[in-house]
Structures are given as C-alpha cells and as structure tokens.
Motif scaffolding. Sequence first.
Motif, PDB file in Angstrom:
ATOM      1  N   LYS A 115       0.822  -1.228   0.000  1.00 29.99           N
ATOM      2  CA  LYS A 115       0.000   0.000   0.000  1.00 29.99           C
ATOM      3  C   LYS A 115       0.844   1.262   0.000  1.00 29.99           C
ATOM      4  CE  LYS A 115      -3.418  -2.789   2.349  1.00 29.99           C
ATOM      5  NZ  LYS A 115      -4.517  -2.923   3.287  1.00 29.99           N
ATOM      6  N   LEU A 116       1.978   1.173  -0.645  1.00 27.60           N
ATOM      7  CA  LEU A 116       2.821   2.366  -0.781  1.00 27.60           C
ATOM      8  C   LEU A 116       2.213   3.374  -1.753  1.00 27.60           C
ATOM      9  CD1 LEU A 116       6.516   1.172  -0.684  1.00 27.60           C
ATOM     10  CD2 LEU A 116       5.442   2.887   0.754  1.00 27.60           C
ATOM     11  N   ASP A 117       1.176   2.946  -2.451  1.00 28.16           N
ATOM     12  CA  ASP A 117       0.492   3.875  -3.347  1.00 28.16           C
ATOM     13  C   ASP A 117      -0.400   4.825  -2.557  1.00 28.16           C
ATOM     14  OD1 ASP A 117      -0.692   1.210  -2.948  1.00 28.16           O
ATOM     15  OD2 ASP A 117      -2.462   2.092  -3.869  1.00 28.16           O
ATOM     16  N   GLY A 118      -0.752   4.436  -1.349  1.00 22.77           N
ATOM     17  CA  GLY A 118      -1.602   5.301  -0.532  1.00 22.77           C
ATOM     18  C   GLY A 118      -0.793   6.451   0.021  1.00 22.77           C
ATOM     19  N   ASP A 119      -1.361   7.169   0.977  1.00 18.79           N
ATOM     20  CA  ASP A 119      -0.605   8.314   1.491  1.00 18.79           C
ATOM     21  C   ASP A 119       0.305   7.883   2.648  1.00 18.79           C
ATOM     22  OD1 ASP A 119      -2.621   7.829   3.222  1.00 18.79           O
ATOM     23  OD2 ASP A 119      -3.167   9.917   3.564  1.00 18.79           O
ATOM     24  N   ALA A 120       0.995   6.771   2.404  1.00 22.02           N
ATOM     25  CA  ALA A 120       1.941   6.273   3.396  1.00 22.02           C
ATOM     26  C   ALA A 120       2.951   7.353   3.709  1.00 22.02           C
ATOM     27  CB  ALA A 120       2.645   5.036   2.865  1.00 22.02           C
ATOM     28  N   ARG A 121       3.268   7.506   4.982  1.00 24.19           N
ATOM     29  CA  ARG A 121       4.131   8.614   5.367  1.00 24.19           C
ATOM     30  C   ARG A 121       5.612   8.267   5.280  1.00 24.19           C
ATOM     31  NH1 ARG A 121       1.580  10.501  10.878  1.00 24.19           N
ATOM     32  NH2 ARG A 121       1.076   8.298  11.073  1.00 24.19           N
ATOM     33  N   GLY A 122       5.905   7.055   4.910  1.00 29.27           N
ATOM     34  CA  GLY A 122       7.314   6.725   4.712  1.00 29.27           C
ATOM     35  C   GLY A 122       8.023   6.254   5.965  1.00 29.27           C
ATOM     36  N   GLY A 123       7.375   6.482   7.095  1.00 29.86           N
ATOM     37  CA  GLY A 123       8.005   6.140   8.372  1.00 29.86           C
ATOM     38  C   GLY A 123       8.313   4.659   8.509  1.00 29.86           C
ATOM     39  N   ALA A 124       7.392   3.830   8.038  1.00 32.15           N
ATOM     40  CA  ALA A 124       7.579   2.382   8.162  1.00 32.15           C
ATOM     41  C   ALA A 124       8.790   1.940   7.358  1.00 32.15           C
ATOM     42  CB  ALA A 124       6.327   1.644   7.697  1.00 32.15           C
ATOM     43  N   ALA A 125       8.873   2.415   6.128  1.00 31.99           N
ATOM     44  CA  ALA A 125       9.988   2.023   5.265  1.00 31.99           C
ATOM     45  C   ALA A 125      11.320   2.403   5.901  1.00 31.99           C
ATOM     46  CB  ALA A 125       9.851   2.687   3.900  1.00 31.99           C
ATOM     47  N   LEU A 126      11.331   3.568   6.543  1.00 30.27           N
ATOM     48  CA  LEU A 126      12.577   4.053   7.127  1.00 30.27           C
ATOM     49  C   LEU A 126      12.988   3.294   8.377  1.00 30.27           C
ATOM     50  CD1 LEU A 126      12.417   7.910   6.755  1.00 30.27           C
ATOM     51  CD2 LEU A 126      14.022   6.326   5.725  1.00 30.27           C
ATOM     52  N   SER A 127      12.002   2.841   9.155  1.00 28.94           N
ATOM     53  CA  SER A 127      12.343   2.270  10.455  1.00 28.94           C
ATOM     54  C   SER A 127      12.546   0.763  10.444  1.00 28.94           C
ATOM     55  CB  SER A 127      11.243   2.597  11.475  1.00 28.94           C
ATOM     56  OG  SER A 127      10.941   3.961  11.469  1.00 28.94           O
ATOM     57  N   ILE A 128      11.879   0.064   9.533  1.00 35.13           N
ATOM     58  CA  ILE A 128      11.828  -1.394   9.631  1.00 35.13           C
ATOM     59  C   ILE A 128      13.215  -2.039   9.626  1.00 35.13           C
ATOM     60  CG2 ILE A 128      11.241  -3.458   8.261  1.00 35.13           C
ATOM     61  CD1 ILE A 128       8.440  -2.211   7.957  1.00 35.13           C
ATOM     62  N   LYS A 129      14.045  -1.641   8.682  1.00 34.43           N
ATOM     63  CA  LYS A 129      15.375  -2.244   8.611  1.00 34.43           C
ATOM     64  C   LYS A 129      16.186  -1.914   9.867  1.00 34.43           C
ATOM     65  CE  LYS A 129      18.987  -4.305   7.161  1.00 34.43           C
ATOM     66  NZ  LYS A 129      20.171  -3.615   6.690  1.00 34.43           N
ATOM     67  N   ALA A 130      16.076  -0.651  10.290  1.00 29.63           N
ATOM     68  CA  ALA A 130      16.853  -0.216  11.451  1.00 29.63           C
ATOM     69  C   ALA A 130      16.392  -0.921  12.729  1.00 29.63           C
ATOM     70  CB  ALA A 130      16.755   1.293  11.609  1.00 29.63           C
ATOM     71  N   VAL A 131      15.091  -1.151  12.848  1.00 32.90           N
ATOM     72  CA  VAL A 131      14.562  -1.735  14.083  1.00 32.90           C
ATOM     73  C   VAL A 131      14.707  -3.255  14.113  1.00 32.90           C
ATOM     74  CG1 VAL A 131      12.420  -2.127  15.399  1.00 32.90           C
ATOM     75  CG2 VAL A 131      12.989   0.171  14.616  1.00 32.90           C
TER      76      VAL A 131
END
Length: 437
Positions: free
Chosen positions: A244-260
């Motif tokens: 659902k990256l086509d939605g108004d995803a704020r990008g936060g998940a993409a940024l944090s997942i690898k790091a966390v």
Amino acid sequence: GLTEKLSAAFKRLRGKGRLTEADVKEAMKEIRMALLEADVNFKVVKQFVATVTERAVGSDVLESLTPAQMIVKIVNEELTALMGGESTKLTISPKPPTVVMLVGLNGAGKTTNGAKLAGFLKKQGKRPLLVACDTFRPAAITQLEVVGGQVDVPVFQMGQIDPIDIARAGIEHAKSHGNDIVFIDTAGRLHVDQELMDQLRDMKAAIDPTEILLIVDAMIGQDAVNAAKAFDEALDITGVMLTKLDGDARGGAALSIKAVTGKPIKFVGQGEKLDQVDIFYPDRMASRILGMGDVLSLIEKAQQTFDAKKAAELEEKLRKNRFTLADFYDQLVQLKSMGSLTDIAGMLPGVNGKALEGASVDESALSRTEAIILSMTPAEREDPSLLNNSRKKRIAAGSGTQVVDINRLLKQFEMMQQMSKQFSGKQLKRMGKMGKL
Ligand code: GDP
Ligand code: MG
C-alpha cells in the motif's frame, strides 16, 4: 508531509554562502521534526540526525554545488543506507522448491501480494505455486483462487483442514508438478497475538521455509514497525514486503523497519492491481521520501561537469586577486555545459519551471557575454583596461553586439573584481558555481 518539511528545511539553507555548524544544526532540527511526524521510530531518528550532522559539518562544501545540495546529498545517502543500501533479493533454495511463508496481520495484503509475487516471478521464468493455508477465514481460499487465476498461477488447496498438513501437501505437490517456488498464504489476526505466533512457529518448524516474508501495510506507520518487531521476535523473519505504498503512506515504516528489525524490505506493493509489485530499491525510496524533484540528478550533473582542476586554478588566481575575463568565460562555459539554466533551475524543488519561462534566467544574455569575450584577444581578456573605443567597436562587430553591451559586461566584471577583493576566494568560487556570476 515529510517531503514538504524537508523541502522547507533545505529552502532555508539554499543561497547561503557558507555552511556553518549552526546552519546544519538548524536544518537537522527541521529534519528531526519531519521524520518524527512521518512516524519514524524516535531512536532511528536520533541516530540518523547524529550521523548526518557529523557528516555535514565535517564535509567539504566546496566540492558540491551549494551547501544545501550538499546536505540533500548526505541526507539522501544516509536514508538509503538506513533502508539497507542495496536491494535484497529473494533467497532461492538450492534444493527446489523454494518455500516462501507469507505472514502478517489481517488486511496487510498477504493473499493479494502472494499472487502479485507469484505473477512477478512467473514473468521471470519461475514456475510458482500458491498454497491456501488461511483456514481461519472461510472466504480466504476462494480469494486466493481468484487472484491466482488472474496471474495464471495454480492454487493448491484442501479446504479448511489443519494448515500445517496443507502446507506439507502443497510442497509435495510442487515437487511432483515441477513448481520451483511455493508461496504459503497464511492466516492473520487483527492484532499480534500469541495464538497466531504459536501456529506460525509450528508451521515454520514443520516445513522449514526458505523465506518467511512479513507482509506489512505501509499506511499504518509506526504500528507496522511494532508488528515487524513482534513477528521477527517470534519467527525470525527473513524479509519484509511493504504494501500500500500507493496510498498516502508517510514513509516512516519504510525508514524504520530495517533499522529496528535488521531485516531487509525485499518487495513493495504499490496498488490493488496484481502487477503493481516491485523489488524494493532503497535509493529510489530515499529520493521519494526526500521528494526533492530531480535535485539529486542535478547534483550528479553538476559534479560531473565541474572540473576540479579548473576550480583549483581559479582559486589560485582569486587568491592573487587576478580574476580575468578569461576566467569569467571559463565559468560561463561550465555553467552552460550543465544544460539550459532554465532546465537546471526547474529541477530544483519548489521551483515552477513554467514560472521561469522568459523570467529571471536570461540565457541570451549569457550567450551574448560569451560571444563578446570570444571576440577579444587573449591580451584583452587578461587586461580589460586595454579596451579603448576602437577595440570595443571591433569586438562589437565581431560578436554581433553593441558597444553598450560591452560596456555593461565590463561594468559587471569590474564589480566582480571588487567583490573578489572583499570576499575570500572560496566564497567567490562558490558563488560562481551557484550561477550568480
Ligand atoms: P490479507 O488479509 O493480508 O490476506 O490481505 P489481502 O491480500 O486480502 O488484502 C487486503 C486489502 O488490501 C485488499 O483489498 C487488497 O486489494 C488491498 N491491497 C493489498 N496490497 C495493496 C497495495 O499495494 N495497494 C493497495 N492500494 N491496496 C492493496
Ligand atoms: Mg488473506
């Protein structure tokens, strides 16, 4: 959103002559806020800001176009690194079939994205099989059959019996039918719960999958990260697919997942249609989050164009206060070789290309200036005081201009020379690179 916030932070930096530690700190404050608002995990933000600050303050701004673009470049590189740097491929089992367990909460997109991935790999010459192991929701099997049919991938199902038995039978079916990759569609829950984790752990133990791909909905932001953490702790997942990256995803998940979690995002889902799937590219995602238009390609272009040796020579001359029309001409040529100035300005975020048409950037004036300087003798270029009236007339005729044009150029040049006495060579050179000369 993050995009606008970052653009605003950079806009304030743009045009500053020298990047001070205070400037970097100020921009980082904005970036920190923007990332937190984008629902990026606060520990991730803290680390990120520290890394970028360290690099930005210590870096040689001289080598980039402008200080602001230097920061954009660093932020972009660090965002990319934060998301894993390179894209990570699906692990293929040396002993087929490759077994991919799709896990995740209800509605994350396991079933539809299982079909998307199967279709995606089929186009690459694989022979996938979808296995219906969500026996928790009665409609799930039919749903998988429908989407499987749409991508022309066979679906293995045994009704609502024990999902572990179905998974085992599905893998056997794949072996005997030449399917080299098996996607196991599993049941989810509304929230992370122990029963679900126990079931998935049992299935993992029974079938020993090549990959456990966690499907997460990018739109739920920080909750997606929490889910990823819980699934990883219970199952030791091998990767993530962000949907659902086509939605108004704020990008936060993409940024944090690898790091966390330390686990890479391998695929993205970008729409309800079954071909809206792609490999996850950290650099593209970073650019998207930055939303800086084509500013990154502008930076690349500028860096390729700018000749470091010429820069050093120029700096040497400026230090001796001997900035000549010949140097001025070199600057012009470099500026022009970067492409149309209107194009370049149009690549900057927040700059409306249309609004620029025929406006502030006068390219014909640049060409005129170039023609004038070219019509001078080398001696005249080195020493404009030689230019008496008859020489000016000769140059005007040779360059298709008027004597007034030459006088205007000489006046501008004189002003620049005065400035070069006031400014340090470094500052003047940077201004030249910003196109102000
Ligand atoms: P599951 O419960 O995890 O199996 O989720 P489903 O596969 O049933 O998907 C839930 C809903 O999300 C469906 O309506 C899908 O069409 C939708 N969906 C899945 N992936 C995407 C995506 O990348 N973009 C959009 N817009 N919708 C998606
Ligand atoms: Mg499902």
